[in-house]
Design an enzyme around this catalytic site. Structure first.
Site, PDB file in Angstrom:
ATOM      1  CG  LEU A 252      -1.840  -1.182   1.451  1.00 41.27           C
ATOM      2  CD1 LEU A 252      -2.593  -1.026   2.770  1.00 41.27           C
ATOM      3  CD2 LEU A 252      -2.812  -1.329   0.295  1.00 41.27           C
ATOM      4  CG  ASP A 253       0.341   4.375  -2.851  1.00 43.46           C
ATOM      5  OD1 ASP A 253       1.224   3.639  -3.317  1.00 43.46           O
ATOM      6  OD2 ASP A 253      -0.565   4.883  -3.542  1.00 43.46           O
ATOM      7  NE  ARG A 254       5.125   8.760   5.001  1.00 40.06           N
ATOM      8  CZ  ARG A 254       6.358   9.022   5.411  1.00 40.06           C
ATOM      9  NH1 ARG A 254       7.383   8.828   4.597  1.00 40.06           N
ATOM     10  NH2 ARG A 254       6.587   9.479   6.627  1.00 40.06           N
TER      11      ARG A 254
ATOM     12  NE  ARG B 244      -2.512   8.623  -4.920  1.00 38.82           N
ATOM     13  CZ  ARG B 244      -1.270   8.771  -4.478  1.00 38.82           C
ATOM     14  NH1 ARG B 244      -0.537   7.700  -4.175  1.00 38.82           N
ATOM     15  NH2 ARG B 244      -0.745   9.974  -4.347  1.00 38.82           N
TER      16      ARG B 244
END
Length: 293
Positions: A132-134, A232
């Site tokens: 997962l992204d930060r 996104r």
């Protein structure tokens, strides 16, 4: 880490063929071949070319004695959703990278997990199956040994690990649909992605509107592919960008990070073959914007 697996043989077969049919990768088999007494047939040490007969008992001892060398153990409060001998599923908070990197040596999920197993006195190699992204919150799967990692990696490649996300987007979006638009790296950038019909890789996202409130929409998104920044980029392409997204819609007036949460994971357990369905509730910062959800 030590894991013992026992099988009852139903048909005549070589050890090697049996292991391959049960998801043992080349690297796992190589590890077993190099480890004395890791493959036992009816209690006797076997080689991979030995034959197994119906009714035989095959016992596999997976032993990993070294932990990830470059991950510093750091005490953290981990939100453990599920754990057994083979996998660990965590609910990751925002502002936490998955892996150590430049300027992120002690604040990652890997650091917290390394400490968790150090406290247990267990060797552990960090293997994250769905990164997962930060600033994306929610569920992520960690394999606890090389076999579960090999099987889950193959399942991810075969799109057999199903991921559902919740996102809050700008605007009033109704109904449901599918975004099928290829994603590539934006020119002159190592980070940002864009829709690229000429050079991009196919990316498919299924979306469904759940609720609308104050010109915002809570959306459920199911990934068919797993491209970098897929949700996104796709939602921006649709005209409904995620709020708080510093890369693609840098409006932080409603939330301080991209409003994206990994809410549901559905997959087959790599060892028991049990159907798994795990969920994580909407985090507080997103919940505040949709208090009735």
């Amino acid at each position: 880490m030590k894991r013992t697996l026992t099988y009852t043989i139903e048909n005549e077969i070589t050890v090697l063929d049996f292991l391959k049919r049960h998801g043992y990768s080349h690297s796992v088999i190589t590890h077993l071949k190099r480890t004395p007494y890791s493959i036992l047939g009816n209690g006797n040490w076997l080689y991979v070319n030995d034959r197994l007969m119906p009714g035989d008992t095959l016992t596999i001892h997976l032993i990993e004695e070294e932990s990830s060398a470059k991950i510093l153990p750091v005490p953290m409060d981990l939100d453990i959703v599920y754990e057994d001998e083979d996998i660990l599923v965590l609910n990751k908070p925002a502002d936490m990278p998955i892996h150590p990197s430049l300027n992120n040596y002690e604040n990652t999920l890997a650091n917290g997990v390394a400490d968790y197993y150090q406290q247990k006195g267990e060797a552990y190699v960090f293997r994250c199956m769905n990164r997962l992204d930060r600033d994306t919150t929610g569920l992520t799967i960690l394999a606890k040994h090389m076999l579960s990692a090999a099987i889950l990696s193959q399942d991810v490649a075969n799109r057999a690990v199903h991921r559902t996300y919740l996102a809050i987007v700008e605007g009033t979006l109704t109904g449901s649909g599918t975004i099928d638009a290829p994603i590539g790296r934006e020119s002159n950038s190592l980070i940002t992605r864009c829709i690229d019909y000429e050079h991009g890789e196919r990316a498919v996202t299924h979306y469904r509107s759940l609720a609308c409130h104050n010109d915002l929409t809570l959306v459920s998104l199911r990934l068919e592919t797993g491209r970098t920044h897929q949700i996104r980029v796709h939602m921006k392409h649709l005209g409904y960008p995620l709020i708080g997204d510093y890369l693609y819609h840098p409006d932080m007036t409603k939330i301080s990070r991209q409003a994206l949460h990994s809410s549901l994971l559905e997959f087959t357990h790599p060892i028991t073959k049990k159907a798994m369905k795990l969920s994580a509730p909407l985090p507080t910062d997103m919940q505040k914007l949709f208090p009735d959800f």
